[in-house]
Design an enzyme around this catalytic site. Structure first.
Site, short mmCIF file in Angstrom:
data_model
loop_
_atom_site.label_atom_id
_atom_site.label_comp_id
_atom_site.label_asym_id
_atom_site.label_seq_id
_atom_site.Cartn_x
_atom_site.Cartn_y
_atom_site.Cartn_z
N LYS A 283 -12.20 5.26 17.35
CA LYS A 283 -11.89 6.69 17.52
C LYS A 283 -12.23 7.48 16.26
CE LYS A 283 -8.12 6.98 14.85
NZ LYS A 283 -7.78 7.96 13.82
N ASP B 84 -5.15 8.16 20.42
CA ASP B 84 -5.54 8.46 19.05
C ASP B 84 -6.84 9.27 19.00
OD1 ASP B 84 -5.05 8.45 16.37
OD2 ASP B 84 -5.26 6.29 16.08
N SER C 144 -6.77 15.64 10.51
CA SER C 144 -7.47 14.35 10.41
C SER C 144 -8.56 14.40 9.34
CB SER C 144 -8.11 14.00 11.76
OG SER C 144 -9.16 13.07 11.56
N ARG C 145 -8.55 13.38 8.49
CA ARG C 145 -9.57 13.30 7.42
C ARG C 145 -10.94 12.98 8.01
NH1 ARG C 145 -5.64 9.18 4.49
NH2 ARG C 145 -5.78 8.45 6.63
N ASN C 146 -10.97 12.13 9.03
CA ASN C 146 -12.26 11.80 9.66
C ASN C 146 -12.88 13.05 10.29
OD1 ASN C 146 -12.82 8.71 9.63
ND2 ASN C 146 -10.62 8.91 9.99
N GLY D 294 -0.02 4.43 -0.13
CA GLY D 294 -0.72 5.65 0.25
C GLY D 294 0.10 6.42 1.27
N ALA D 295 -0.56 7.36 1.95
CA ALA D 295 0.16 8.23 2.88
C ALA D 295 0.81 7.44 4.02
CB ALA D 295 -0.82 9.26 3.46
N PHE D 296 0.05 6.52 4.62
CA PHE D 296 0.59 5.85 5.81
C PHE D 296 1.66 4.83 5.44
CE2 PHE D 296 -0.14 3.43 9.96
CZ PHE D 296 0.56 4.36 10.70
N GLY E 157 0.85 -1.19 0.00
CA GLY E 157 0.00 0.00 0.00
C GLY E 157 0.89 1.23 0.00
N1 LIG Z 1 -2.65 8.86 6.81
C1 LIG Z 1 -2.44 8.76 8.11
O1 LIG Z 1 -2.00 9.74 8.75
C2 LIG Z 1 -2.71 7.47 8.82
C3 LIG Z 1 -3.43 6.44 8.24
N2 LIG Z 1 -3.68 5.30 8.95
C4 LIG Z 1 -4.46 4.23 8.36
O2 LIG Z 1 -3.78 3.68 7.23
C5 LIG Z 1 -4.74 3.14 6.34
C6 LIG Z 1 -4.41 3.62 4.95
O3 LIG Z 1 -4.59 5.03 4.97
P1 LIG Z 1 -3.75 6.03 4.10
O4 LIG Z 1 -2.47 5.44 3.65
O5 LIG Z 1 -3.68 7.29 4.83
O6 LIG Z 1 -4.74 6.18 2.87
P2 LIG Z 1 -4.45 6.78 1.42
O7 LIG Z 1 -5.77 7.14 0.88
O8 LIG Z 1 -3.38 7.79 1.48
O9 LIG Z 1 -3.86 5.53 0.63
C7 LIG Z 1 -4.54 4.34 0.45
C8 LIG Z 1 -3.71 3.53 -0.55
O10 LIG Z 1 -4.25 2.23 -0.64
C9 LIG Z 1 -4.22 1.87 -1.99
N3 LIG Z 1 -5.24 0.84 -2.21
C10 LIG Z 1 -6.57 0.98 -2.15
N4 LIG Z 1 -7.16 -0.20 -2.43
C11 LIG Z 1 -6.16 -1.08 -2.67
C12 LIG Z 1 -6.12 -2.45 -3.02
N5 LIG Z 1 -7.25 -3.15 -3.16
N6 LIG Z 1 -4.93 -3.04 -3.19
C13 LIG Z 1 -3.81 -2.34 -3.04
N7 LIG Z 1 -3.76 -1.04 -2.71
C14 LIG Z 1 -4.94 -0.42 -2.53
C15 LIG Z 1 -4.51 3.15 -2.75
O11 LIG Z 1 -4.06 3.06 -4.08
C16 LIG Z 1 -3.72 4.16 -1.94
O12 LIG Z 1 -2.40 4.24 -2.40
C17 LIG Z 1 -6.12 3.59 6.84
O13 LIG Z 1 -6.76 2.52 7.50
C18 LIG Z 1 -5.81 4.69 7.83
O14 LIG Z 1 -6.76 4.78 8.87
C19 LIG Z 1 -3.19 5.12 10.19
C20 LIG Z 1 -2.47 6.10 10.81
C21 LIG Z 1 -2.18 7.36 10.18
O1 LIG Z 2 -5.37 7.72 12.27
C1 LIG Z 2 -4.89 8.82 12.11
C2 LIG Z 2 -4.09 9.50 13.14
O2 LIG Z 2 -3.67 8.62 14.14
C3 LIG Z 2 -5.17 9.55 10.86
O3 LIG Z 2 -6.43 10.07 10.97
P1 LIG Z 2 -7.36 10.30 9.70
O4 LIG Z 2 -7.50 8.96 9.01
O5 LIG Z 2 -8.62 10.82 10.26
O6 LIG Z 2 -6.64 11.30 8.83
#
Ligand SMILES: NC(=O)C1=CN([C@@H]2O[C@H](COP(=O)(O)OP(=O)(O)OC[C@H]3O[C@@H](n4cnc5c(N)ncnc54)[C@H](O)[C@@H]3O)[C@@H](O)[C@H]2O)C=CC1
Ligand SMILES: O=C(CO)COP(=O)(O)O
EC number: 1.1.1.94
Length: 320
Positions: A185, A238, A248-250, A9-11, A7
């Site tokens: 949360k 959290d 936070s997006r939520n 994405g951002a995290f 994955g």
């Molecule tokens: N962004 C943050 O600050 C934080 C995010 N998280 C958690 O991390 C998880 C991911 O969030 P983010 O990375 O922020 O989201 P994001 O929206 O930035 O990225 C999600 C990624 O997943 C990929 N994706 C979606 N469906 C997919 C699939 N079927 N197979 C492979 N890749 C797929 C997308 O292409 C995208 O690159 C969430 O559950 C979020 O709650 C946890 C802590 C912090």
């Molecule tokens: O989980 C998060 C911070 O710990 C990120 O929060 P959001 O998904 O709401 O942006």
């Protein structure tokens, strides 16, 4: 030892950056070959463009890396986890799989550890969760998270493998507590955003956070979690971050609901699906979930903020 991050994405990107910067052998996998080629070229990942990718971080769209990895971090959104695991079940078999997503799967009404158990039953499931914005981790600001694994020896190994000089991991065997804290949360953060967006004030938000936390503890303990875990980083920690920050997006989604505005459907907002999943799970288990129920009604468009407020304020008076 290769750590694979599934994955991009951002995290996932933030975790890959901090681990690579700490000298670990890390490969980040994204499903889109063109996007991964572009990231190799530009040295940035689009969802986290702020932070440069370390030269040592390997970037791929080739799922073969999962077979070679010793540990796989699962950083896809919670509602996509089941599909991802099924697609790569053979390569992931028998490995430590660390779910980094926060949510309850709508298809099965389980958290990420349950989804892992169902889709890759031979894997060792772990959860990485707690207060941390991806940007903060990526630019090296100090952060502390919870690493939960039922197998305490495996949890200790993962704690060592995934801690970096700026990302400090605490360990627990209470997987239910860690994943429910992280999932729930987000629902309360939507409520707090709606409260602020609708102009109901900071006193109301503090009340929502507190009663929301009581609801989180009540649900989680009824589903097998330890109350202490909810009081830790993955729950209260959290909650404090997400309910008070417009990073936070939520929370921002909640603000938009409160203002009657639309919100970009391309943004990952885990709490929306989790509110629906928890409402269904609550009905199955006979749980009292006043805040979650109104958040779900707001998300589904079944209630206005004024109606949601009225339904919370008109509940029978009770002891705290
Ligand atoms: N962004 C943050 O600050 C934080 C995010 N998280 C958690 O991390 C998880 C991911 O969030 P983010 O990375 O922020 O989201 P994001 O929206 O930035 O990225 C999600 C990624 O997943 C990929 N994706 C979606 N469906 C997919 C699939 N079927 N197979 C492979 N890749 C797929 C997308 O292409 C995208 O690159 C969430 O559950 C979020 O709650 C946890 C802590 C912090
Ligand atoms: O989980 C998060 C911070 O710990 C990120 O929060 P959001 O998904 O709401 O942006």
């Amino acid at each position: 030892m290769t750590i694979a991050v599934a994955g991009a994405g951002a995290f996932g990107t933030a975790l890959a950056i901090t681990l690579a910067r700490a000298g670990r052998d890390v490969t980040i996998w994204g499903r889109d070959p063109e996007a991964m080629a572009e990231a190799r070229q530009s040295g940035r990942m689009p969802r986290l463009a702020k932070a440069p990718l370390p030269d040592t971080l390997k970037i791929t769209a080739d799922a073969a890396i999962f077979g070679d990895a010793r540990v796989v971090l699962l950083a896809v959104p919670a509602q996509k986890l089941g599909g991802f695991l099924s697609d790569h079940a053979t390569a992931l078999a028998g490995k430590p799989l660390v779910a980094c997503c926060k949510g309850i799967d709508l298809a099965t009404l389980t958290g990420p550890s349950g989804v892992i158990a169902q889709r890759v039953s031979s894997a060792t499931a772990a959860i990485l969760t707690g207060p941390s914005f991806a940007d903060d981790i990526a630019i090296g600001l100090p952060t502390a998270l919870t690493l939960a694994c039922r197998d305490s020896a495996a949890g200790e190994t993962l704690q060592e493998q995934l801690t970096t000089p700026t990302l400090r991991l605490y360990r627990t065997t209470d997987v239910a507590g860690a994943e429910l804290g992280g999932a729930l949360k987000n629902v309360i953060a939507i409520a707090c955003g709606a409260c602020i967006g609708a102009g109901l004030g900071q006193s109301a938000r503090a009340a929502l956070m507190t009663r929301g936390f009581a609801e989180m503890v009540r649900i989680a303990t009824q589903l097998g979690a330890e109350a202490d875990t909810l009081a830790g980083l993955s729950g209260l920690g959290d909650l404090a971050l997400t309910c008070t920050s417009d990073l936070s997006r939520n929370y921002r989604y909640g603000v938009a609901l409160g203002q009657g505005q639309s919100f970009d459907a391309g943004v990952t907002v885990e709490g929306a699906a989790t509110a629906l999943a928890m409402t269904q799970l609550g009905a199955q288990h006979g749980l009292d979930l006043p805040v979650t129920t109104v958040v779900n009604a707001l998300v589904q468009g079944d209630q206005t903020v004024a109606e949601a407020l009225q339904s919370l304020l008109s509940r029978p008076l009770k002891e705290e």
